[in-house]
Design an enzyme around this catalytic site. Sequence first.
Site, short mmCIF file in Angstrom:
data_model
loop_
_atom_site.label_atom_id
_atom_site.label_comp_id
_atom_site.label_asym_id
_atom_site.label_seq_id
_atom_site.Cartn_x
_atom_site.Cartn_y
_atom_site.Cartn_z
CB SER A 3 40.60 50.96 38.36
OG SER A 3 40.12 52.22 37.98
CG HIS B 221 40.57 50.03 42.95
ND1 HIS B 221 40.08 51.22 43.44
CD2 HIS B 221 40.09 49.92 41.68
CE1 HIS B 221 39.32 51.80 42.51
NE2 HIS B 221 39.32 51.02 41.44
#
Length: 246
Positions: free
Chosen positions: A147, A211
């Site tokens: 991610s 993220h």
Amino acid sequence: MISNWRVTVGGAGRALWGPAPVTYGLIALCSLVFVIGPASGLDPAYGSGDAALAAQRAWFHRWGVVPAELFEGSPGAALTPATALFVHGSWVHLLGNMLFLYVFGVMTEERMGRVQFLLFYVGCGYLALLGYAAANADSEQSLVGASGAISAVLGAFLFLFPGARVTSLLPFLFFLPLRFPAWVVLPFWAALQWLAAGRASDGPGVAYLAHLVGFGLGLVFAWVRFGRTTRVRAAPAPAPEGENQQ
């Protein structure tokens, strides 16, 4: 990587930019690593029940990032922010990440070029996991997933293709498919990550901080690398959407 969101770019845009072998290769590699690992549940050699769970924990510890071990100076631990990019904790984790890599990676790779995109993906992913580990330096739980790298792709995509139309399924609007430009969808996603990171408890969970770090790195890289060139505007087209996991 991003729950309850489904985003894609129109087929006309993908046809315009052609094949992206690095993106497809990364998807294939991540999928292969997952299938041969214990989390897939496909290899009976890992056993079942408690034995399978123990095998998963050992797998994540070996290939994932363990923040408490990362900064001890071990050469092996220093490699884990790279190896963790190819390890996923569940089918949902894998499929969500790979879907976003496919959707946003194809056009980004074609814009950057194959070698530059690969170095960008691995480098930003490494730094995103490193940033998360530094913020959770006492944690002994493993962090796995792509991610951070994929968030960097989203950040670069936002700068390079701000007008690209994407379709989003929003749960608070009863999952009605609504189309928005990337400059609306992706900053909104980043804001959600920021809010979630602020509410997250100490220790691992979904790595919202990774993220955010990845997204910021991708945006800054694209701005520095391509800021003096013309950004591409995608033509509107019909469009059909991440154990410690990130």
